[in-house]
Write an enzyme that holds these catalytic residues in place. Structure first.
Site, PDB file in Angstrom:
ATOM      1  N   ALA A   1      -6.135   5.391  10.294  1.00 32.44           N
ATOM      2  CA  ALA A   1      -7.056   6.532  10.131  1.00 32.44           C
ATOM      3  C   ALA A   1      -7.946   6.751  11.355  1.00 32.44           C
ATOM      4  O   ALA A   1      -8.421   7.872  11.581  1.00 32.44           O
ATOM      5  CB  ALA A   1      -7.905   6.327   8.884  1.00 32.44           C
TER       6      ALA A   1
ATOM      7  N   ARG B   1       0.827  -1.204   0.000  1.00 27.14           N
ATOM      8  CA  ARG B   1       0.000   0.000   0.000  1.00 27.14           C
ATOM      9  C   ARG B   1       0.864   1.258   0.000  1.00 27.14           C
ATOM     10  O   ARG B   1       1.744   1.378   0.877  1.00 27.14           O
ATOM     11  CB  ARG B   1      -0.805  -0.062   1.302  1.00 27.14           C
TER      12      ARG B   1
ATOM     13  N   GLU C   1       1.366   6.040  21.149  1.00 17.74           N
ATOM     14  CA  GLU C   1       0.790   6.149  19.801  1.00 17.74           C
ATOM     15  C   GLU C   1       1.942   6.204  18.807  1.00 17.74           C
ATOM     16  O   GLU C   1       2.947   6.881  19.057  1.00 17.74           O
ATOM     17  CB  GLU C   1      -0.033   7.445  19.717  1.00 17.74           C
TER      18      GLU C   1
ATOM     19  N   HIS D   1       3.136   6.094  14.404  1.00 17.37           N
ATOM     20  CA  HIS D   1       2.807   6.112  12.974  1.00 17.37           C
ATOM     21  C   HIS D   1       4.077   5.919  12.166  1.00 17.37           C
ATOM     22  O   HIS D   1       5.142   6.420  12.558  1.00 17.37           O
ATOM     23  CB  HIS D   1       2.170   7.449  12.570  1.00 17.37           C
TER      24      HIS D   1
ATOM     25  N   ARG E   1       1.726  15.875   6.559  1.00 20.78           N
ATOM     26  CA  ARG E   1       0.782  15.404   5.546  1.00 20.78           C
ATOM     27  C   ARG E   1      -0.492  16.266   5.565  1.00 20.78           C
ATOM     28  O   ARG E   1      -0.462  17.394   6.029  1.00 20.78           O
ATOM     29  CB  ARG E   1       0.505  13.919   5.774  1.00 20.78           C
TER      30      ARG E   1
HETATM   31  C1  DQA Z   1      -0.667   6.035   9.669  1.00 27.25           C
HETATM   32  C2  DQA Z   1      -1.043   7.493   9.381  1.00 27.25           C
HETATM   33  C3  DQA Z   1      -2.549   7.650   9.260  1.00 27.25           C
HETATM   34  O1  DQA Z   1      -2.870   9.003   8.977  1.00 27.25           O
HETATM   35  C4  DQA Z   1      -3.081   6.799   8.134  1.00 27.25           C
HETATM   36  O2  DQA Z   1      -4.480   6.880   8.063  1.00 27.25           O
HETATM   37  C5  DQA Z   1      -2.632   5.379   8.217  1.00 27.25           C
HETATM   38  C6  DQA Z   1      -1.254   5.107   8.620  1.00 27.25           C
HETATM   39  C7  DQA Z   1       0.856   5.822   9.688  1.00 27.25           C
HETATM   40  O3  DQA Z   1       1.291   4.807  10.235  1.00 27.25           O
HETATM   41  O4  DQA Z   1       1.607   6.631   9.151  1.00 27.25           O
HETATM   42  O5  DQA Z   1      -3.367   4.460   7.885  1.00 27.25           O
HETATM   43  O6  DQA Z   1      -1.173   5.685  10.946  1.00 27.25           O
END
Ligand code: DQA
Length: 146
Positions: free
Chosen positions: A76, A17, A97, A99, A106
């Protein structure tokens, strides 16, 4: 010590993805590498991914009283889910948390997180290494004198 790794929607597609943003590692690769790291730290890592908000809420509830910390990439749902925020608050388990991407660099709708305010900390922007950094951060919080 038990740590739960939670991944939210679309993260099952990692490696296929939007690889320009999320890289080429699959979720299985990331989970395997993190499990090895956790083992070296004498931590048992349980991994769970779902595309469904309620399934993530249920998994958080199941962790109550059984788990010392949570690592969460809610995908998301980070930007939309009061239900996941409330579940994390309800079980009162410390969480980090994380990412893969730098959500602040972004689209504007990714700048807000419903989870960040109550997190021990937030890691973003380091690709798959975000998972490892999040585990290190969580363990330094849970074992301050180690
Ligand atoms: C994410 C960032 C989110 O905004 C996005 O919707 C994802 C992946 C990341 O790991 O960078 O699905 O959580």
């Amino acid at each position: 010590m038990h740590v739960l790794l939670l991944n939210g929607p679309n993260l099952n597609l990692l490696g296929q993805r939007e690889t320009g943003i999320y890289g080429h590692s699959s979720l299985a690769d990331i989970e395997a590498a993190l499990s090895r790291e956790a083992e070296q730290e004498s931590v048992q890592l349980d991994c769970f991914q779902s595309n469904f908000e309620g399934a993530l809420v249920d998994r958080i509830h199941r962790a109550m009283g059984r788990c010392d910390g949570i690592l969460i990439n809610a995908g998301a749902y980070t930007h939309t889910s009061i239900a996941i925020r409330d579940a994390l608050a309800g079980v009162a388990i410390p969480y980090v948390e994380l990412h893969l991407s730098n959500t602040h660099a972004r689209e504007k709708f990714r700048h807000h997180s419903f989870l960040a305010e109550r997190a021990v900390g937030v890691i973003c922007g380091f690709g798959p290494a975000s998972y490892s950094l999040a585990l290190k951060g969580l363990l330094s919080y849970l074992r301050p004198n180690a």
